[in-house]
Design a protein around this motif. Structure first.
Motif, PDB file in Angstrom:
ATOM      1  N   THR A  91      -2.891   8.716   6.687  1.00  0.00           N
ATOM      2  CA  THR A  91      -3.504   9.257   5.474  1.00  0.00           C
ATOM      3  C   THR A  91      -2.602   8.993   4.272  1.00  0.00           C
ATOM      4  OG1 THR A  91      -4.519  11.015   6.801  1.00  0.00           O
ATOM      5  CG2 THR A  91      -4.480  11.340   4.420  1.00  0.00           C
ATOM      6  N   ILE A  92      -1.306   9.110   4.489  1.00  0.00           N
ATOM      7  CA  ILE A  92      -0.335   8.834   3.425  1.00  0.00           C
ATOM      8  C   ILE A  92      -0.332   7.347   3.085  1.00  0.00           C
ATOM      9  CG2 ILE A  92       2.128   8.860   2.871  1.00  0.00           C
ATOM     10  CD1 ILE A  92       2.313  11.432   4.602  1.00  0.00           C
ATOM     11  N   ASP A  93      -0.443   6.487   4.101  1.00  0.00           N
ATOM     12  CA  ASP A  93      -0.549   5.041   3.846  1.00  0.00           C
ATOM     13  C   ASP A  93      -1.763   4.739   2.972  1.00  0.00           C
ATOM     14  OD1 ASP A  93       1.652   4.599   5.506  1.00  0.00           O
ATOM     15  OD2 ASP A  93       0.438   4.048   7.248  1.00  0.00           O
ATOM     16  N   MET A  94      -2.890   5.371   3.276  1.00  0.00           N
ATOM     17  CA  MET A  94      -4.099   5.146   2.502  1.00  0.00           C
ATOM     18  C   MET A  94      -3.913   5.593   1.055  1.00  0.00           C
ATOM     19  SD  MET A  94      -7.221   4.092   2.213  1.00  0.00           S
ATOM     20  CE  MET A  94      -8.116   4.004   3.775  1.00  0.00           C
ATOM     21  N   ALA A  95      -3.303   6.748   0.864  1.00  0.00           N
ATOM     22  CA  ALA A  95      -3.051   7.230  -0.494  1.00  0.00           C
ATOM     23  C   ALA A  95      -2.178   6.252  -1.262  1.00  0.00           C
ATOM     24  CB  ALA A  95      -2.389   8.607  -0.441  1.00  0.00           C
ATOM     25  N   LYS A  96      -1.171   5.718  -0.601  1.00  0.00           N
ATOM     26  CA  LYS A  96      -0.291   4.737  -1.239  1.00  0.00           C
ATOM     27  C   LYS A  96      -1.077   3.493  -1.638  1.00  0.00           C
ATOM     28  CE  LYS A  96       3.758   2.933  -2.358  1.00  0.00           C
ATOM     29  NZ  LYS A  96       4.499   3.386  -3.571  1.00  0.00           N
ATOM     30  N   ALA A  97      -2.011   3.071  -0.787  1.00  0.00           N
ATOM     31  CA  ALA A  97      -2.839   1.906  -1.100  1.00  0.00           C
ATOM     32  C   ALA A  97      -3.712   2.180  -2.323  1.00  0.00           C
ATOM     33  CB  ALA A  97      -3.702   1.540   0.105  1.00  0.00           C
ATOM     34  N   ILE A  98      -4.335   3.366  -2.369  1.00  0.00           N
ATOM     35  CA  ILE A  98      -5.182   3.734  -3.507  1.00  0.00           C
ATOM     36  C   ILE A  98      -4.365   3.752  -4.797  1.00  0.00           C
ATOM     37  CG2 ILE A  98      -6.586   5.567  -4.531  1.00  0.00           C
ATOM     38  CD1 ILE A  98      -7.990   4.294  -2.184  1.00  0.00           C
ATOM     39  N   LEU A  99      -3.198   4.370  -4.747  1.00  0.00           N
ATOM     40  CA  LEU A  99      -2.344   4.453  -5.936  1.00  0.00           C
ATOM     41  C   LEU A  99      -1.891   3.068  -6.381  1.00  0.00           C
ATOM     42  CD1 LEU A  99      -0.191   7.566  -4.951  1.00  0.00           C
ATOM     43  CD2 LEU A  99      -1.936   7.461  -6.751  1.00  0.00           C
ATOM     44  N   THR A 100      -1.611   2.188  -5.431  1.00  0.00           N
ATOM     45  CA  THR A 100      -1.183   0.825  -5.757  1.00  0.00           C
ATOM     46  C   THR A 100      -2.300   0.067  -6.465  1.00  0.00           C
ATOM     47  OG1 THR A 100       0.338   0.756  -3.865  1.00  0.00           O
ATOM     48  CG2 THR A 100      -0.360  -1.359  -4.790  1.00  0.00           C
ATOM     49  N   ILE A 101      -3.525   0.205  -5.954  1.00  0.00           N
ATOM     50  CA  ILE A 101      -4.657  -0.472  -6.574  1.00  0.00           C
ATOM     51  C   ILE A 101      -4.888   0.054  -7.993  1.00  0.00           C
ATOM     52  CG2 ILE A 101      -7.170  -0.758  -6.464  1.00  0.00           C
ATOM     53  CD1 ILE A 101      -6.872  -0.829  -3.395  1.00  0.00           C
ATOM     54  N   LYS A 102      -4.802   1.360  -8.161  1.00  0.00           N
ATOM     55  CA  LYS A 102      -5.012   1.925  -9.497  1.00  0.00           C
ATOM     56  C   LYS A 102      -3.894   1.522 -10.459  1.00  0.00           C
ATOM     57  CE  LYS A 102      -8.064   5.701  -8.260  1.00  0.00           C
ATOM     58  NZ  LYS A 102      -8.468   7.091  -8.510  1.00  0.00           N
ATOM     59  N   GLU A 103      -2.696   1.382  -9.940  1.00  0.00           N
ATOM     60  CA  GLU A 103      -1.572   0.945 -10.764  1.00  0.00           C
ATOM     61  C   GLU A 103      -1.807  -0.472 -11.304  1.00  0.00           C
ATOM     62  OE1 GLU A 103       3.215  -0.041 -10.213  1.00  0.00           O
ATOM     63  OE2 GLU A 103       2.128   1.083  -8.674  1.00  0.00           O
ATOM     64  N   HIS A 104      -2.470  -1.296 -10.501  1.00  0.00           N
ATOM     65  CA  HIS A 104      -2.724  -2.690 -10.880  1.00  0.00           C
ATOM     66  C   HIS A 104      -4.167  -2.907 -11.357  1.00  0.00           C
ATOM     67  CE1 HIS A 104       1.089  -4.350  -9.292  1.00  0.00           C
ATOM     68  NE2 HIS A 104       0.972  -3.399  -8.379  1.00  0.00           N
ATOM     69  N   ALA A 105      -4.885  -1.827 -11.619  1.00  0.00           N
ATOM     70  CA  ALA A 105      -6.317  -1.938 -11.939  1.00  0.00           C
ATOM     71  C   ALA A 105      -6.575  -2.863 -13.124  1.00  0.00           C
ATOM     72  CB  ALA A 105      -6.891  -0.552 -12.210  1.00  0.00           C
ATOM     73  N   LYS A 106      -5.808  -2.761 -14.176  1.00  0.00           N
ATOM     74  CA  LYS A 106      -6.026  -3.612 -15.342  1.00  0.00           C
ATOM     75  C   LYS A 106      -5.740  -5.068 -15.010  1.00  0.00           C
ATOM     76  CE  LYS A 106      -4.838  -4.093 -20.237  1.00  0.00           C
ATOM     77  NZ  LYS A 106      -4.046  -3.537 -21.372  1.00  0.00           N
ATOM     78  N   GLU A 107      -4.635  -5.303 -14.323  1.00  0.00           N
ATOM     79  CA  GLU A 107      -4.245  -6.671 -13.947  1.00  0.00           C
ATOM     80  C   GLU A 107      -5.279  -7.314 -13.030  1.00  0.00           C
ATOM     81  OE1 GLU A 107      -0.837  -8.718 -11.054  1.00  0.00           O
ATOM     82  OE2 GLU A 107      -0.629  -6.616 -11.729  1.00  0.00           O
ATOM     83  N   TRP A 108      -5.873  -6.509 -12.125  1.00  0.00           N
ATOM     84  CA  TRP A 108      -6.797  -7.041 -11.126  1.00  0.00           C
ATOM     85  C   TRP A 108      -8.267  -6.859 -11.524  1.00  0.00           C
ATOM     86  CZ3 TRP A 108      -3.890  -4.359  -6.479  1.00  0.00           C
ATOM     87  CH2 TRP A 108      -2.715  -5.068  -6.204  1.00  0.00           C
ATOM     88  N   ASP A 109      -8.523  -6.474 -12.762  1.00  0.00           N
ATOM     89  CA  ASP A 109      -9.898  -6.319 -13.263  1.00  0.00           C
ATOM     90  C   ASP A 109     -10.711  -5.352 -12.402  1.00  0.00           C
ATOM     91  OD1 ASP A 109      -9.683  -8.190 -15.454  1.00  0.00           O
ATOM     92  OD2 ASP A 109      -9.716  -9.792 -13.964  1.00  0.00           O
TER      93      ASP A 109
END
Length: 309
Positions: A91-109
């Motif tokens: 569950t913590i791994d998944m949260a880290k993945a979500i946070l990583t995607i949101k951190e790069h949201a602008k870069e990754w459109d």
């Protein structure tokens, strides 16, 4: 398309997020942000085969439709350092993945309000646990771990395909229908015990932990599943109905366990009645479109309005 793999934890090589990113054509001048989805493979928590039918192929199917797609390789017994596969590590791994995607949201459109997760078998359990954790009474597990808010962890929807939602039900099934998990040894890396008590089983059963704060869910299962009985999905659907959480539930007569995209694992070229259960995919994409439509409050401009033809 650009493909890249991100190591989610600096001190570990076993937990990774692989991205399948669509690149915008500068000629088209499309400014629209894309939805994103994370595919989470199964493997009974003993392994997590990213390159199997439930990982890269699923992500690429969504990428073809314009999603920014990802595959999460989470903590599992085969690759994780000793003790690192214990719940709630996944569950913590998944949260880290979500946070990583949101951190790069602008870069990754990516539209950060349109991130969904889709899991299969154990991966479905990861998705179910995340959906019953990040925005419920258990949210402190993640908000305190990452020093973030619930909004930072939010997802649009969770898709659970032939998922394990009730561990007590599964323990009884394993006793009555001998399989490779029946001796309980597979429980040790994730529970720390071969036969956990009821309180522990309930703690990690999404059907028990479900609340009204959960995101919309999509459920699919085959009635002839010989490893994780379809009753898991039926019970989850019943619970969501009681709570008033939006959901869709699709039960297929044939498909057994692991039908994924409908390709025979050992003979990918072989078509059979069992794999008609792959119809879950277009149904899921339509379900996601409904959720996307609801999160898009303002109609976007026509991306082609300034084209020279």
């Amino acid at each position: 398309m650009r493909i890249e793999t991100i190591k989610l934890w600096e001190d570990r090589d076993d937990v990774e997020l692989t991205a399948f990113l669509n690149l915008n054509d500068p000629f088209l001048k499309i400014k629209r942000k894309r939805p994103a989805i994370i595919s989470v493979p199964g493997g009974a928590y003993q392994t997590c085969p990213r390159h199997g039918n439930e990982g890269d192929p699923v992500a690429m199917s969504f990428a073809i439709d314009g999603y920014q797609a990802f595959v999460l390789e989470y903590s599992n017994a085969t690759k994780a350092p000793e003790g690192k596969a214990l719940f709630p590590a996944q569950t913590i791994d998944m949260a880290k993945a979500i946070l990583t995607i949101k951190e790069h949201a602008k870069e990754w459109d990516i539209d950060p309000e349109q991130i969904s997760i889709v899991g299969f078998s154990a991966g479905s359990h990861v998705c179910g646990m995340y959906a019953t954790t990040y925005n419920t009474e258990n949210k402190d597990l993640l908000t305190e771990k990452f020093g973030c808010t619930v909004d930072d962890l939010s997802i649009m929807s969770a898709l659970c395909i032939y998922g394990l939602h009730d561990y007590e039900l599964q323990e009884k099934f394993n006793e009555e229908h001998p399989n490779f998990m029946s001796d309980g040894k597979g429980n040790i890396p994730i529970f720390g015990s071969a036969h956990p008590d009821k309180a522990t089983l309930d703690k990690y059963s999404p059907v028990v932990q479900a609340t009204t704060a959960m995101p919309p869910m999509f459920l699919a299962h085959a009635l002839d599943d010989g490893l994780v009985p379809a009753m898991h999905t039926i019970k989850m659907a019943e619970r969501l109905q009681e709570l008033g959480v939006p959901f869709e539930c699709h039960l297929f007569q044939y498909g057994n366990h692991g039908f994924a995209l409908g390709r025979n694992v050992f003979e990918p070229f072989k078509d059979s009645l069992e794999h008609d259960a792959s119809d879950w995919l277009p149904l899921a994409k339509r379900f996601l479109q409904h959720q996307i439509d609801e999160t898009t409050l303002v109609k976007e401009e026509n991306p082609f309005k300034d084209m020279p033809f």
